[in-house]
Enzyme design. Structure first.
Site, PDB file in Angstrom:
ATOM      1  N   GLN A 136       0.845  -1.197   0.000  1.00 31.07           N
ATOM      2  CA  GLN A 136       0.000   0.000   0.000  1.00 31.07           C
ATOM      3  C   GLN A 136       0.881   1.249   0.000  1.00 31.07           C
ATOM      4  O   GLN A 136       1.013   1.967   0.987  1.00 31.07           O
ATOM      5  CB  GLN A 136      -0.960  -0.030   1.198  1.00 31.07           C
ATOM      6  N   HIS A 174      -2.203  -4.010   0.457  1.00 29.79           N
ATOM      7  CA  HIS A 174      -2.191  -4.419  -0.952  1.00 29.79           C
ATOM      8  C   HIS A 174      -2.715  -3.218  -1.717  1.00 29.79           C
ATOM      9  O   HIS A 174      -3.821  -2.760  -1.447  1.00 29.79           O
ATOM     10  CB  HIS A 174      -3.087  -5.650  -1.155  1.00 29.79           C
ATOM     11  N   LEU A 175      -1.935  -2.687  -2.642  1.00 32.69           N
ATOM     12  CA  LEU A 175      -2.217  -1.377  -3.229  1.00 32.69           C
ATOM     13  C   LEU A 175      -3.651  -1.254  -3.722  1.00 32.69           C
ATOM     14  O   LEU A 175      -4.109  -2.034  -4.563  1.00 32.69           O
ATOM     15  CB  LEU A 175      -1.245  -1.093  -4.368  1.00 32.69           C
ATOM     16  N   HIS A 176      -4.354  -0.242  -3.213  1.00 35.43           N
ATOM     17  CA  HIS A 176      -5.736   0.018  -3.620  1.00 35.43           C
ATOM     18  C   HIS A 176      -6.108   1.461  -3.293  1.00 35.43           C
ATOM     19  O   HIS A 176      -5.560   2.070  -2.377  1.00 35.43           O
ATOM     20  CB  HIS A 176      -6.707  -0.933  -2.907  1.00 35.43           C
ATOM     21  N   LEU A 177      -7.056   1.979  -4.062  1.00 32.82           N
ATOM     22  CA  LEU A 177      -7.698   3.255  -3.785  1.00 32.82           C
ATOM     23  C   LEU A 177      -9.180   2.995  -3.565  1.00 32.82           C
ATOM     24  O   LEU A 177      -9.711   1.970  -4.003  1.00 32.82           O
ATOM     25  CB  LEU A 177      -7.515   4.239  -4.947  1.00 32.82           C
TER      26      LEU A 177
END
Length: 385
Positions: free
Chosen positions: A179, A216-219
Site C-alpha cells: 500500500q 495491498h495497493l488500492h484506492l
C-alpha cells in the site's frame, strides 16, 4: 442513486448461476479521451433532491448497475440502505452519516507496524476475493495523448461499503504491490473521477498508518450526494509556480494540488503528488489523499463552481489499528469532511467541536508539520529548476 433500466450493460452483470461466475472472466471497461469529462459537471441548485435526475455517464451506469446487482446477490457483508445523514451545525459543513453495520461488520485491520511494510501474501489480499466481487477492469484505449500506457486496474466492490457505489481500484493484484501510492494507481483514480458525471464521486487513498486496513495497493471510490468542505476551501500558494498550495480551512490543513483536466497538466500533477507521497513514505510519515472535483486554488467558497480536479494530501500521525471507543476513525473521507459514525448515540450527540477535536488529534505536531511543508516545497522547487 437511480440506475437507468435498459442500459444494455448486461455484460458487466453476473450470470444467474453462481457456478458460472468464475468461468465468466472479467469484462473490460474501455475508455478514451472523449469519456473524460473536463467540464459541465456541477452540483444542482437543490442538493440532493435533483441528483437522481442527473444524466449518468457510461462509467456511472456500468459501475452502479453492477454494484447494485452484487448487493442484491448478497456479496456484501451487509445490505446498505439509505443512511441517516446530517450536516453538522457550524462553519465547517461536516457531513455526518450513521453507518452502524460498517462499524460492526467490517473486516478487522491487518497487523501493520510500518508505513513501509512489505506486502505479505499470507495476509488477506485482493488475490483472495470471491470471483463475483470484481465488477470490471478499467482499460484505457491505447494512444491517449500526453500519457504513458496505463496498466489495467480492477474495480472491486468494497464488501463493507461506506456509501452507495463504494468500490476499490486495484492495480494488477497478482503483482503483490504494498500500500504505497504509485503513478499508475493515482492516474486511474483521477481518471475515474473524470469518467463520472456525478459531482459527488470521489476517490481516495489511505497509507499504512493512515488507516489502510489491507496492505495491498488500492484506492477507494464512492458516491456521496453532498458537497464537502474541501471542494471550495480557500488556499494560499506555497511555491512561485503555483503548483503546490496550502489548504487553509478546517477540517484540517492539507496540501492542495489542482488541475483543470486531462493532458500534460494532469501528468505533471501525478508526478508531483507521487514525489510528495514517496517522501512521506520514505520518512515513515502516514498520509491520506482525497480526489474530488473542485474549485481552482485561491479565495474560493463552498458554493464555487467545480472547474477542475482537486487532490488534497494530508500528512498525519501514524495510527495502527481501529480505536473502538471513538465516534469515527480519521482517514481519507473524515479529513475531507465526511464523517461515517459508528453508533446512534455518537451520531445523535456529535458536534462540530467534537469532530474537529478528533481530527486535529491525528495531525502532526507543529514543528514536524513545518518540516514536512518545507520538504514538499523544496521538492516542487527541484522540479522547476
Amino acid at each position: 442513486m437511480a440506475v437507468p433500466h435498459g442500459s444494455n450493460e448486461t455484460s458487466y452483470l453476473l450470470p444467474p448461476n453462481k457456478e458460472d461466475w468464475e468461468g465468466q472472466g472479467i469484462p473490460d471497461f474501455i475508455y478514451g479521451q472523449k469519456d473524460l469529462m473536463q467540464e459541465g459537471v456541477q452540483w444542482p441548485s437543490n442538493v440532493p433532491s435533483f441528483l437522481d435526475m442527473l444524466p449518468l455517464s457510461r462509467f456511472d451506469t456500468v459501475l452502479c448497475s453492477a454494484w447494485k446487482q452484487r448487493m442484491e446477490l448478497g456479496l456484501f457483508r451487509y445490505c446498505l440502505g439509505e443512511l441517516q445523514t446530517e450536516t453538522l451545525p457550524g462553519t465547517v459543513g461536516f457531513v455526518a452519516q450513521l453507518n452502524v453495520e460498517r462499524g460492526v461488520q467490517r473486516r478487522p485491520p491487518q497487523n501493520i507496524r510500518s508505513v513501509r511494510q512489505p506486502f505479505d501474501p499470507e495476509q488477506f489480499n485482493f488475490n483472495k476475493i470471491r470471483p463475483g466481487e470484481v465488477l470490471f477492469r478499467l482499460h484505457r484505449e491505447p494512444g491517449l495523448p500526453d500519457v504513458l500506457q496505463q496498466e489495467d486496474i480492477l474495480v472491486l466492490i468494497n464488501v463493507s461499503p461506506l456509501e452507495w457505489g463504494h468500490v476499490l481500484l486495484v492495480p494488477e493484484p497478482a503483482r503483490g504491490l504494498p500500500q504505497r501510492l504509485l503513478p499508475g494507481a493515482l492516474r486511474a483514480g483521477l481518471e475515474a473521477v473524470l469518467l463520472s458525471s456525478h459531482p459527488g464521486f470521489r476517490v481516495g487513498f489511505n497509507s499504512l498508518g493512515g488507516l489502510a486496513s489491507v496492505n495491498h495497493l488500492h484506492l477507494h471510490g464512492y458516491y456521496l450526494a453532498h458537497r464537502l468542505p474541501v471542494e471550495g476551501a480557500p488556499s494560499e500558494p506555497l511555491d512561485p509556480g503555483g503548483h503546490l498550495y496550502l489548504l487553509q480551512a478546517v477540517p484540517a490543513p492539507g496540501f492542495l494540488f489542482y488541475t483543470s483536466g486531462p493532458g500534460p497538466d494532469l501528468e505533471a500533477l501525478i508526478s508531483r503528488v507521487c514525489r510528495a507521497t514517496n517522501y512521506l513514505t520514505d520518512h515513515e510519515i502516514a498520509h491520506n489523499l482525497f480526489v474530488t472535483r473542485g474549485a481552482p486554488p485561491g479565495k474560493t467558497s463552498p458554493s464555487s463552481a467545480l472547474t477542475g480536479i482537486r487532490v488534497i494530501l494530508w500528512a498525519r500521525k501514524s495510527s495502527f489499528g481501529i480505536k473502538e471507543g471513538e465516534a469515527f476513525n480519521v482517514a481519507l473521507c473524515e479529513l475531507a469532511g465526511h464523517l461515517p459514525v459508528k453508533t446512534f448515540q455518537d451520531f445523535s450527540s456529535l458536534t462540530e467541536a467534537a469532530a474537529l477535536a478528533l481530527i486535529q488529534d491525528c495531525l502532526l505536531p507543529h514543528d514536524q508539520a513545518e518540516e514536512v511543508r518545507a520538504a514538499l516545497v523544496a521538492l516542487v522547487a527541484q522540479e522547476e529548476q
